[in-house]
Design an enzyme around this catalytic site. Structure first.
Site, mmCIF file in Angstrom:
data_model
loop_
_atom_site.group_PDB
_atom_site.id
_atom_site.type_symbol
_atom_site.label_atom_id
_atom_site.label_comp_id
_atom_site.label_asym_id
_atom_site.label_seq_id
_atom_site.Cartn_x
_atom_site.Cartn_y
_atom_site.Cartn_z
ATOM 1 N N TYR A 46 10.197 -1.847 -1.642
ATOM 2 C CA TYR A 46 8.980 -2.795 -1.307
ATOM 3 C C TYR A 46 9.494 -3.633 -0.025
ATOM 4 O O TYR A 46 8.607 -3.813 0.810
ATOM 5 C CB TYR A 46 8.744 -3.818 -2.678
ATOM 6 C CG TYR A 46 7.438 -4.496 -2.419
ATOM 7 C CD1 TYR A 46 7.415 -5.501 -1.693
ATOM 8 C CD2 TYR A 46 6.312 -4.006 -2.907
ATOM 9 C CE1 TYR A 46 6.407 -6.414 -1.751
ATOM 10 C CE2 TYR A 46 5.187 -4.808 -2.723
ATOM 11 C CZ TYR A 46 5.037 -5.910 -2.128
ATOM 12 O OH TYR A 46 3.811 -6.728 -1.965
ATOM 13 N N HIS A 61 8.690 -14.475 0.252
ATOM 14 C CA HIS A 61 8.527 -14.244 -1.563
ATOM 15 C C HIS A 61 9.732 -13.667 -1.702
ATOM 16 O O HIS A 61 10.180 -12.519 -1.221
ATOM 17 C CB HIS A 61 7.291 -13.303 -1.441
ATOM 18 C CG HIS A 61 5.847 -14.151 -1.561
ATOM 19 N ND1 HIS A 61 4.870 -13.470 -2.102
ATOM 20 C CD2 HIS A 61 5.602 -15.286 -1.110
ATOM 21 C CE1 HIS A 61 3.829 -14.581 -2.086
ATOM 22 N NE2 HIS A 61 4.246 -15.616 -1.430
ATOM 23 N N PRO A 79 -3.076 0.981 0.254
ATOM 24 C CA PRO A 79 -2.557 -0.230 0.724
ATOM 25 C C PRO A 79 -1.627 -0.765 -0.763
ATOM 26 O O PRO A 79 -1.080 -1.796 -0.528
ATOM 27 C CB PRO A 79 -3.731 -1.276 0.850
ATOM 28 C CG PRO A 79 -4.672 -0.318 0.048
ATOM 29 C CD PRO A 79 -4.662 1.131 0.308
ATOM 30 N N TYR A 102 0.602 -7.602 -9.056
ATOM 31 C CA TYR A 102 0.078 -6.195 -8.971
ATOM 32 C C TYR A 102 -0.399 -5.956 -10.622
ATOM 33 O O TYR A 102 0.350 -5.999 -11.360
ATOM 34 C CB TYR A 102 1.038 -5.246 -8.531
ATOM 35 C CG TYR A 102 1.191 -5.372 -7.325
ATOM 36 C CD1 TYR A 102 2.183 -6.186 -6.515
ATOM 37 C CD2 TYR A 102 0.679 -4.271 -6.308
ATOM 38 C CE1 TYR A 102 2.439 -6.364 -5.172
ATOM 39 C CE2 TYR A 102 0.737 -4.460 -4.840
ATOM 40 C CZ TYR A 102 1.612 -5.264 -4.362
ATOM 41 O OH TYR A 102 1.888 -5.490 -2.873
ATOM 42 N N LYS A 146 2.452 -0.920 2.942
ATOM 43 C CA LYS A 146 3.279 -0.281 3.954
ATOM 44 C C LYS A 146 2.768 0.084 5.278
ATOM 45 O O LYS A 146 3.006 0.644 6.166
ATOM 46 C CB LYS A 146 3.851 1.026 3.352
ATOM 47 C CG LYS A 146 4.830 0.804 2.195
ATOM 48 C CD LYS A 146 5.944 0.288 2.750
ATOM 49 C CE LYS A 146 6.888 -0.507 1.694
ATOM 50 N NZ LYS A 146 7.622 -1.463 1.993
HETATM 51 C C1 PHB Z 1 -3.096 -8.424 1.138
HETATM 52 O O1 PHB Z 1 -2.695 -9.430 1.221
HETATM 53 O O2 PHB Z 1 -4.247 -8.024 1.629
HETATM 54 C C2 PHB Z 1 -2.149 -7.096 0.544
HETATM 55 C C3 PHB Z 1 -1.093 -7.452 -0.156
HETATM 56 C C4 PHB Z 1 -0.412 -6.538 -0.557
HETATM 57 C C5 PHB Z 1 -0.962 -5.324 -0.736
HETATM 58 C C6 PHB Z 1 -1.935 -4.849 -0.263
HETATM 59 C C7 PHB Z 1 -2.611 -6.122 0.465
HETATM 60 O O3 PHB Z 1 0.170 -4.305 -1.341
#
Ligand code: PHB
Ligand code: APR
Length: 389
Positions: A384, A72, A292, A200, A296
């Site tokens: 990130y 990505h 989450p 997000y 990280k």
């Molecule tokens: C996930 O794909 O479970 C996932 C991806 C990004 C995040 C948290 C969880 O920040």
């Protein structure tokens, strides 16, 4: 029994450390309280920093990852119906990798078993003795029989609820914690992801995240009340709420389907200091937890393993203890930066119960600044994709 490094915990941290040390001729035994299938059944996040991928390659377990992962270049941030992309590739020429943690753990188990790695499952009553002495040992029971392992060092990779952190006396340990006033309700569905990168989403109704595992396995989350339980949410109710939190153009494209997994995770920031006590070293969730939001958790466990692995190699192969002596200091320096970023992403995108109109304006201004300012986007991209080890 005797080994050089007794590793408590057969999750990603313990398995990766065991595999890396084995390839340098350093002997380990992994003690895992569950079965392999139980460990592999855990649904976890799937964003890997390139530092983690490099470690997996160094451990010789990245063949499937390199073949099946998704690279990505960036991510999408949305606020109500508005959205903007942040291209890590354009900003800092770096990327992240999408590859489920379950697959990481599976690859590590397969590699350890192929090398006849010593993993003891279904252990009980693991106890660390003499961690602050020159002759530590670990006792445990398996099938009702008490066992003892003499070792040079103990790696506590047994997660937040393990025994390792508790072995460090409270007089030595200092803990830092923040509990967030909401949880994440997550589902897994065998549907195509709504977008080719993650979204997000911040909205007046709360946070949402659109993620994925592969082209026909999607992972979605919505912020929910701590009092919620998964049974409170039908699939239809989940999909309806998700559509209300993401931009309408995405909601129109969203392919819904039955959930094959549905769970709620609480959000917590937690760090224990120090991450070393005598010959006991804490790694990963045993020492720290992040919300989450910044993806990280696994990636910070990886940097702990990086520092401990190199410290152990320096000790055993060069007779130099500098890496081990500085482990806690170096690991914590990066842990706290990951804690900050995870806290910042969470504060940026979630709705908090007591937010005043002014607080909401600040949150909106922060997102607008991120949308419009190059330096702000570079800072987010650097964090990130993963700060340097
Ligand atoms: C996930 O794909 O479970 C996932 C991806 C990004 C995040 C948290 C969880 O920040
Ligand atoms: N004895 C033996 N094993 C134990 C004990 C114990 N007393 N307590 C816990 N364990 C095992 C658990 O069953 C688990 O398999 O230790 C392992 C710890 O694994 P994780 O909790 O996955 O922690 P870690 O390996 O550090 O991985 C961190 O996992 O939880 C996610 O978000 C986290 O992505 C991050 C990653």
């Amino acid at each position: 029994m005797r080994t050089q490094v007794c590793i408590i915990g057969g999750g990603p941290s313990g398995l990766l450390l065991s595999q890396l040390l084995h390839r340098k001729g350093i002997d380990t035994i992994v003690l895992e309280r569950k079965t392999k299938d139980y460990v592999l059944g855990r649904i976890r996040a799937g964003i890997l920093e390139t530092g983690f991928v490099d470690l997996m390659r160094e451990a010789g377990v990245a063949e499937r990852l390199d073949k099946e992962c998704y690279v990505h270049d960036g991510t999408v941030i949305s606020y109500g119906d508005e959205q903007f992309g942040i291209s890590f590739k354009d900003l800092i020429d770096k990327t992240v990798v999408v590859y489920g943690q379950t697959e990481v753990t599976r690859d590590l188990y397969e590699a350890r078993e192929a090398m006849d790695g010593q993993i003891v499952y279904n252990v009980e009553s693991v106890t660390i003795h003499g961690a602050d002495s020159d002759a530590p040992y670990v006792t445990y029971a398996v099938d009702g029989t008490e066992q003892r392992i003499e070792c040079d060092f103990v790696a506590g990779c047994d997660g937040f609820h393990g025994v390792s952190r508790q072995t460090i006396p409270l007089s030595v340990r200092k803990e830092y914690e923040k509990i967030y006033p909401f949880g994440w309700l997550g589902i897994l569905s065998e549907t195509p992801p709504v977008h080719d990168e993650l979204i997000y989403a911040s909205s007046d109704r709360g946070f949402a995240l659109c993620s994925m595992r592969n082209e026909n396995l999607s992972r979605y989350y919505i912020q929910c009340a701590l009092s919620d339980s998964p049974d409170d949410w039908t699939d239809a109710a989940f999909w309806e709420e998700l559509k209300r939190r993401i931009p309408s153009e995405m909601a129109e494209k969203l392919v819904t389907g039955p959930s094959i997994e549905k769970s709620i995770a609480p959000l917590r920031s937690f760090v224990t200091e120090p991450m070393r006590w005598g010959r006991l070293f804490l790694c990963g969730d045993a020492a720290h937890i992040v919300p989450p939001t910044g993806a990280k958790g696994l990636n910070t466990a990886a940097s702990d393993i990086h520092y401990l692995y190199h410290g152990m190699v320096q000790h055993y192969l060069d007779g130099d203890s500098e890496g081990l002596d500085r482990y806690s200091e170096k690991a914590l320096a990066r842990v706290w930066k990951a804690e900050r970023f995870s806290w910042w992403m969470t504060s940026l995108l979630h709705r908090y119960p007591e937010q005043s109109p002014f607080d909401l304006k600040m949150q909106r201004a922060e997102i607008d600044f991120l949308c419009s300012n190059h330096a702000a986007q570079v800072a987010m991209a650097e964090n990130y994709v993963g700060l340097p080890y």
